[in-house]
Every structure is written in structure tokens, then in C-alpha cells.
Design a protein around this motif. Sequence first.
Motif, mmCIF file in Angstrom:
data_model
loop_
_atom_site.group_PDB
_atom_site.id
_atom_site.type_symbol
_atom_site.label_atom_id
_atom_site.label_comp_id
_atom_site.label_asym_id
_atom_site.label_seq_id
_atom_site.Cartn_x
_atom_site.Cartn_y
_atom_site.Cartn_z
ATOM 1 N N LYS A 1 0.865 -1.108 0.176
ATOM 2 C CA LYS A 1 -0.081 0.021 -0.019
ATOM 3 C C LYS A 1 0.888 1.241 0.056
ATOM 4 N N GLU A 2 1.964 1.277 0.690
ATOM 5 C CA GLU A 2 2.789 2.373 0.628
ATOM 6 C C GLU A 2 3.327 2.554 -0.769
ATOM 7 N N LYS A 3 3.941 1.259 -1.269
ATOM 8 C CA LYS A 3 4.412 1.372 -2.577
ATOM 9 C C LYS A 3 3.345 2.140 -3.559
ATOM 10 N N ALA A 4 2.337 1.590 -3.561
ATOM 11 C CA ALA A 4 1.191 2.148 -4.462
ATOM 12 C C ALA A 4 0.976 3.460 -4.133
ATOM 13 N N ARG A 5 1.027 4.080 -2.817
ATOM 14 C CA ARG A 5 0.890 5.629 -2.532
ATOM 15 C C ARG A 5 1.913 6.382 -3.227
ATOM 16 N N LEU A 6 3.188 5.820 -3.145
ATOM 17 C CA LEU A 6 4.322 6.562 -3.643
ATOM 18 C C LEU A 6 4.142 6.723 -4.887
ATOM 19 N N ILE A 7 3.804 5.706 -5.652
ATOM 20 C CA ILE A 7 3.572 5.495 -7.236
ATOM 21 C C ILE A 7 2.727 6.548 -7.579
ATOM 22 N N PHE A 8 1.370 6.457 -7.062
ATOM 23 C CA PHE A 8 0.377 7.317 -7.343
ATOM 24 C C PHE A 8 0.743 8.823 -7.134
ATOM 25 N N LEU A 9 1.352 9.054 -6.107
ATOM 26 C CA LEU A 9 1.765 10.596 -5.911
ATOM 27 C C LEU A 9 2.930 10.917 -6.940
ATOM 28 N N PHE A 10 3.766 10.290 -7.311
ATOM 29 C CA PHE A 10 4.583 10.400 -8.260
ATOM 30 C C PHE A 10 3.854 10.736 -9.688
ATOM 31 N N LEU A 11 2.983 9.664 -10.007
ATOM 32 C CA LEU A 11 2.293 10.125 -11.140
ATOM 33 C C LEU A 11 1.519 11.316 -11.336
ATOM 34 N N CYS A 12 0.844 11.664 -10.100
ATOM 35 C CA CYS A 12 0.195 12.950 -9.960
ATOM 36 C C CYS A 12 0.989 14.209 -10.088
#
Length: 170
Positions: free
Chosen positions: A141-152
Motif C-alpha cells: 500500500k505504501e508502494k502504491a501510494r508513492l507511485i500514485f503521488l509520483f504519477l500525480c
Amino acid sequence: ITSGKTFFEYYDEWVKESKNRISRVTGKKLSKGTLKRYNTTKSILENFEAEAWYSINTLSMNEDFYTKFRDYIIGEKEQSVNTFSDHIKQVKAFCKWLQKKEPSLNNDFRSFEKPFSYADAEPLKEAELLKLYEYQATGYKEKARLIFLFLCSTGLRISDYKTLQEKNFC
């Protein structure tokens, strides 16, 4: 069907062969999710056949099937247009495979349309993005959160992110 196999026996054969098939898009074996969708569609077709009293075979893959199956999914089962579209996509892929094995399958299935309904999407508000930025998770979930923030923050699509390599950075 000329070989004596039923429509669903052929469907099982198609799913079994698909486990080793390489995707033309990714160059990899089909994902577990894709194979699961194939089996879900088979289950839906079996339910449709039983509940709608509609015999599914190579001769019934026509406009009548399409209309009744659409009415069953969208009307009776109250599923979305996109759900129906996903099932039709699987049916067409299967029928293209089946046509090579069964000459009795006509081309009517090729006219099955995959309708699409776009659901309105709203962008995140700044406060929502900040809340996500401050949130701490663990594991995947942390990895997904970081990837999502990077994409944003970069405006990249997930498909572009998946192809990023070290050489893409200065």
C-alpha cells in the motif's frame, strides 16, 4: 458443432490454451486476471443459458444472442454497460479462436459491438492530495501510494510509468 464438442468444452480448451499464450501487447503470458475474466465470462454465459433458456452453440452466435445477452446482463442482472462490453470482448476473442476449429461458426459474432459508458471522473482536490501525501502506509500500500503521488506530480500515465528506465532520467 462438427467435432462433437460442446460450446463450453471448446471454451475450456480455449482457456487452457490461453494459459500459455503470449500477449501481443505485453509480450508476456496472459495475466491471472485475464484468465479469471475468461472464466467469469464462461460462468455468466452458463447462467444466461440456464436462466434465459437460450441454447448457446456455434449457430446461436448471432444478433439474437447479442440482443438477448445484452438484455440479460444490463436489464435482468442490472450490470453496467461496461460489464456487458467486457463479456462481449471475451466472447468475440473466443469465437475468433473457435472459428479456426469449427467451420460451422459463422461470422455474425464479428458484428458484436463493445459499447462503452464513460463514468465522470473528478480530479483530486488539493486538500485530498495533501492528505494522501501525509498518510503513511506499509508494504504494497505504501508502494502504491508513492507511485500514485509520483504519477500525480509528473502527469505520467501508469502505462508510461511501467516502461520507465534509468536512461529516462537525466
